[in-house]
Design a protein around this motif. Structure first.
Motif, PDB file in Angstrom:
ATOM      1  N   GLY A   1     -27.415  -5.615  18.711  1.00 29.55           N
ATOM      2  CA  GLY A   1     -26.955  -5.318  17.354  1.00 29.55           C
ATOM      3  C   GLY A   1     -28.044  -5.339  16.308  1.00 29.55           C
TER       4      GLY A   1
ATOM      5  N   ARG B   1     -26.244   3.023  19.948  1.00 25.93           N
ATOM      6  CA  ARG B   1     -24.917   3.359  20.470  1.00 25.93           C
ATOM      7  C   ARG B   1     -24.970   4.520  21.451  1.00 25.93           C
TER       8      ARG B   1
ATOM      9  N   PRO C   1     -18.881  -0.853  20.097  1.00 26.14           N
ATOM     10  CA  PRO C   1     -19.400  -1.978  19.314  1.00 26.14           C
ATOM     11  C   PRO C   1     -20.728  -2.467  19.881  1.00 26.14           C
TER      12      PRO C   1
ATOM     13  N   THR D   1     -21.947  -5.575  18.368  1.00 23.54           N
ATOM     14  CA  THR D   1     -21.928  -6.990  18.026  1.00 23.54           C
ATOM     15  C   THR D   1     -20.527  -7.548  18.256  1.00 23.54           C
TER      16      THR D   1
ATOM     17  N   ARG E   1     -18.842  -9.160  16.086  1.00 27.31           N
ATOM     18  CA  ARG E   1     -18.075  -8.858  14.869  1.00 27.31           C
ATOM     19  C   ARG E   1     -17.416  -7.484  14.975  1.00 27.31           C
ATOM     20  N   GLU E   2     -18.182  -6.468  15.379  1.00 33.24           N
ATOM     21  CA  GLU E   2     -17.632  -5.125  15.513  1.00 33.24           C
ATOM     22  C   GLU E   2     -16.564  -5.081  16.604  1.00 33.24           C
TER      23      GLU E   2
ATOM     24  N   ARG F   1     -13.215  -6.758  15.560  1.00 29.61           N
ATOM     25  CA  ARG F   1     -12.418  -5.906  14.669  1.00 29.61           C
ATOM     26  C   ARG F   1     -11.687  -4.824  15.450  1.00 29.61           C
TER      27      ARG F   1
END
Length: 592
Positions: free
Chosen positions: A210, A230, A255, A257, A259-260, A263
């Motif tokens: 990330g 990506r 994603p 990370t 965090r991504e 979500r």
């Protein structure tokens, strides 16, 4: 932006190698970018880093075709000493590169070699001490620092010269999760706040994917693919768990990370919380080891064979083990048992006592107090410290952090042959094990010329050839790529299926999540946690693998577990989130 590194159709050939180390590589790294270098062990990553710093071919030999420029300087006509003020290089082992005794002396050493005047030297050292957050360590002996502190000092030592480019080779490979986060936070600050360009090689992609602006993927044939993270990770075999999870779940964009991924995982978490398998015996797909062996229906859809045909027996019992190094109590009265068919992961920050404990259990390291007993094949009990070295090796195998210390012959083939002889194993046993961990290493190559990951694989193969009842591994995945870890996990699965006990000290939480039955967390020489791997890893914010962090409170640890749950016929049993535990086995293990 202007390019800092440019490789234009670069091919590197070494005299003893059957193929080019790099083949027609074209790379552009812009100013202020963090470029992540990925690839299999032995694919040519170290050669690429050496090419950027000018050490290849000036120091290593070999033939370079094409053109390499760093900050506009052609490395053909500018030797490494000409690039010393432009390129800062930090190797895998910071202690191996230190030449002084204290932090401040080490930071000043680089400037002394560049003949910087004393006032400027003093200013730069103070700036770097503050920049790296190590001002309070200025007088500290380098050997007394933690692994993360040593790594930050090593980076600071090259930053005093004011380079435009920082080259990092596996900077977090030997660090605990917190130490790794500290180092990577420092690197990120250098890129974002100072505009420094960084090229970093790393196997533990979950830590760095990330952070990267661009990815350089070195294939096994020496070609290099460059692209946005990506797009490169979308179809790359080497990918962090959150990317693999995104592939399984069909998320777009993928994603990079936690965090991504968290979500994106709302629907997936809801599905997994309310969906369980009917029973481990009837509703779970069969597991296949990496070599194709069918383990039968069992909820371990990863690489670990957890159902041993042997009744659990105590393979090693340690009572009150104490280890003192001078004035330091490294291990303080630890009780530990290892059962046959069990993998125990020893975890904890750098300096917590993991290595000292392993050496004491092996019997070749210091033990100030306590008792260690190993169950022999005839059912008797022996303290390995009292056994002759040859006998001890057949009872307890140890792979230390400094794996190359066990290599003493001049070719890989000779090391393998000697291992077969000392282990009374069938000729070719060690070589076959090596090829599963790190395939393609020439038998005529000198072990000291191998990469760190290849050296580790060779030592692992030598120790595994003996198949001792107890196997102790100290950071066994350091330098290993993902396929190498998969191969090691498969070998450990076979050993535990046959009733062997394994204890491994590791900072690699993803590997621990894949192979461990139990996790023992150490701190300052004490055991602070000892419990089932699923329980310890899911409840710990420090040691949680990426999948656990993304899916919490669903107690899954790996992508293989998620895939097994998604492909198993679902049965609605409860709206209670705790119901997800119903598909786990009584010992708390699921589709690991």
């Amino acid at each position: 932006m202007s390019p800092v590194v440019v490789l234009d159709d670069v091919t590197i050939r070494y005299a003893a190698s059957p193929r080019p180390a790099l083949r027609s590589a074209s790379v552009v790294v812009e100013e202020g970018e963090l470029a992540l270098l990925v690839g299999r062990t032995g694919s040519g990553k170290s050669t690429l880093l050496g090419t950027i710093s000018g050490r290849v071919p000036h120091f290593t030999g070999g033939h370079l075709s094409g053109r390499v420029t760093v900050a506009g300087l052609d490395t053909r006509t500018h030797r490494p000493r000409d690039l010393a003020g432009i390129v800062g290089v930090v190797a895998q082992d910071p202690m191996a590169g230190f030449v002084t005794d204290t932090v401040e002396e080490e930071l000043a050493y680089t400037l002394e070699q560049l003949a910087v005047d004393p006032p400027t030297m003093r200013r730069r050292v103070e700036e770097v001490l503050d920049l790296m957050g190590i001002a309070e360590l200025r007088d500290a002996p380098l050997r007394d620092l933690s692994g993360g502190e040593q790594q930050r000092v090593a980076i600071g030592a090259v930053l005093t010269a004011g380079p435009r480019l920082l080259v990092l080779d596996e900077p977090t490979s030997a660090l605990d999760p917190v130490g790794a986060q500290d180092v990577l936070a420092t690197v990120t600050r250098l890129v974002h706040d100072l505009g420094l360009t960084v090229v970093m090689s790393e196997h533990r992609l979950e830590r760095v994917a990330g952070l990267a602006d661009t990815v350089l993927a070195v294939a096994e044939d020496g070609t290099v693919r460059q692209g946005e993270p990506r797009s490169v990770f979308a179809d790359l075999a080497l990918a962090p768990p959150v990317v693999e999870l995104g592939r399984v779940a069909g998320w777009q964009p993928l994603p990079l990370t936690v965090r991504e991924a968290r979500r994106a995982a709302t629907d997936l978490r809801d599905q997994l919380v309310t969906t369980v398998t009917l029973s481990p015996e009837t509703a779970t797909p069969p597991t296949h080891l990496a070599d194709g062996t069918d383990q039968g229906a069992h909820p371990t859809a990863g690489l670990t064979a957890t159902a041993s045909a042997h009744a659990p027996t105590t393979a090693l019992q340690a009572t009150g083990v104490t280890v003192r190094h001078g004035e330091v109590d490294a291990v303080r009265g630890i009780d530990l048992s290892l059962a046959g068919g069990e993998v125990v992961a020893l975890m904890g920050r750098n300096g917590s006592g993991k290595s000292s404990l392993l050496w004491a259990l092996h019997g070749s390291g210091p033990r100030t107090g306590g008792e260690v007993l190993v169950t022999t094949p005839d059912g008797s009990h022996t303290d390995p410290a009292d056994a002759a070295p040859r006998t001890r090796r057949r009872l307890v195998g140890l792979v230390p952090q400094s794996a190359p210390d066990l290599l003493y012959l001049d070719t890989v083939a000779a090391e393998c042959a000697q291992s077969d002889h000392e282990s009374a194993a069938t000729t070719g046993t060690t070589r076959a094990l090596l090829d599963r961990l790190a395939p393609g290493i020439p038998g005529a190559q000198h072990p000291r010329d191998l990469s760190e990951g290849q050296q580790l694989a060779l030592v692992l193969a030598i120790q595994l050839a003996t198949t001792p009842p107890v196997l102790l591994l100290d950071e066994p995945t350091r330098g290993l790529d993902h396929p190498g870890k998969e191969a090691l996990a498969t070998l450990l699965a076979h050993l535990t299926t046959d009733g062997h006990a394994v204890a491994l000290a590791t900072h690699d939480v993803e590997f621990a999540a894949t192979v461990a039955d139990r996790v023992v967390v150490l701190s300052r020489g004490h055991v602070v946690t000892d419990g089932p791997a699923r329980e310890v890893l899911t409840e710990s914010p420090e040691f949680a693998p990426q999948v656990a962090a993304v899916l919490a409170p669903v107690p899954l640890l790996t992508v293989a577990e998620v895939a097994a749950c998604l492909t198993t016929p679902p049965v609605e049993v409860s709206d209670d989130p705790a119901a997800v535990s119903d598909y786990l086995e009584p010992d708390g293990r699921g589709a690991r």
